[in-house]
Write a protein that holds these residues in place. Structure first.
Motif, short mmCIF file in Angstrom:
data_model
loop_
_atom_site.label_atom_id
_atom_site.label_comp_id
_atom_site.label_asym_id
_atom_site.label_seq_id
_atom_site.Cartn_x
_atom_site.Cartn_y
_atom_site.Cartn_z
N HIS A 1 3.36 8.03 2.54
CA HIS A 1 4.69 7.42 2.47
C HIS A 1 4.56 6.08 1.75
CE1 HIS A 1 5.27 10.35 5.66
NE2 HIS A 1 6.58 10.18 5.56
N ALA A 2 5.68 5.54 1.33
CA ALA A 2 5.64 4.24 0.65
C ALA A 2 6.94 3.48 0.89
CB ALA A 2 5.43 4.44 -0.86
N LEU A 3 6.85 2.17 0.73
CA LEU A 3 8.03 1.31 0.80
C LEU A 3 8.01 0.41 -0.43
CD1 LEU A 3 10.48 0.66 2.68
CD2 LEU A 3 9.13 -1.27 3.52
N LEU A 4 9.05 0.50 -1.23
CA LEU A 4 9.18 -0.33 -2.43
C LEU A 4 10.06 -1.52 -2.09
CD1 LEU A 4 8.28 2.49 -3.43
CD2 LEU A 4 9.66 2.11 -5.48
N SER B 1 9.20 -5.32 -6.94
CA SER B 1 8.03 -6.10 -7.33
C SER B 1 6.78 -5.68 -6.59
CB SER B 1 8.28 -7.60 -7.07
OG SER B 1 8.43 -7.83 -5.68
N GLN B 2 6.95 -5.00 -5.46
CA GLN B 2 5.80 -4.69 -4.60
C GLN B 2 5.94 -3.29 -4.03
OE1 GLN B 2 3.77 -7.36 -4.37
NE2 GLN B 2 2.19 -6.68 -2.94
N ILE B 3 4.81 -2.59 -3.90
CA ILE B 3 4.81 -1.29 -3.23
C ILE B 3 3.80 -1.32 -2.09
CG2 ILE B 3 3.18 -0.28 -4.91
CD1 ILE B 3 4.60 2.44 -4.34
N TYR B 4 4.23 -0.82 -0.93
CA TYR B 4 3.36 -0.68 0.24
C TYR B 4 3.13 0.81 0.46
CZ TYR B 4 4.27 -5.59 1.07
OH TYR B 4 4.35 -6.94 0.93
#
Length: 198
Positions: free
Chosen positions: A182-185, A62-65
């Motif tokens: 970089h990303a965190l899902l 639902s969210q990506i950082y």
């Protein structure tokens, strides 16, 4: 090379609802074409063509950082990079160091966040030679992560819109900076204290 490597890093981050992020920034047909031109295409497990259904995979979240680490070089470092070899050595050494540090931090956050998955900057470089050309399983599936561009996301637009910084590349000389993304899902929003660990 006798070069003293001097740079500083600056972390930029933002977040977005995943469905809106996909709608605005994913264009697989356009961006996977660039992946096909790279020597890693089909030769690293982190790179296209991917074996998974990317639509189904992304719909879990639902969210990506997004985390952009700027590697900013001093004037002394840039002026000392006066040959192609020095540019390549400085680029490789500094980016590997920063990427490894960021990857360690984000994998730690991923482990603390049930149901989350991280994305790395660029192709995986854990192993000097990937097992994919031999059609053998990945040696480090616990550490290997895909990049946003391997899923067909527009990194240029993402960094400009969400981090207010443009990507820079080396054109025979060391640029002012590079940007590692970089990303965190996640399936639900991250607690603030977890974000502060990065």
């Amino acid at each position: 090379t006798g070069v003293i490597l001097l740079y500083r890093t600056k972390l930029r981050w933002n977040s977005m609802h995943m469905p809106a992020f996909i709608e605005k920034y994913q264009d697989k047909e356009k961006f996977i074409v660039f992946c096909r031109e790279c020597h890693n295409y089909g030769n690293r497990w982190s790179c296209p063509p991917l074996s998974m259904n990317t639509e189904d995979f992304l719909q879990q979240f639902s969210q990506i950082y997004l985390f952009g680490t700027q590697v900013i070089y001093t004037e002394e470092t840039r002026s000392s990079a006066d040959t192609k070899e020095k540019v390549q050595n400085i680029t490789r050494t500094s980016l590997q160091t920063v990427k490894q540090h960021m990857q360690t931090n984000i994998l730690h956050t991923e482990k603390q966040t049930p149901g989350s998955v991280s994305f790395a900057s660029g192709s995986c470089s854990i192993c000097p030679v990937c097992t994919r050309p031999e059609n053998k399983p990945c040696r480090h599936p616990d550490k290997m992560r895909h990049s946003l561009d391997s899923f067909g996301f527009d990194l240029t637009a993402i960094t400009q819109d969400l981090m207010q910084v443009s990507l820079q590349w080396s054109h025979g000389e060391l640029p002012e900076y590079y940007l590692l993304v970089h990303a965190l899902l996640c399936r639900e929003p991250l607690p603030q204290e977890r974000l502060e660990q990065l």
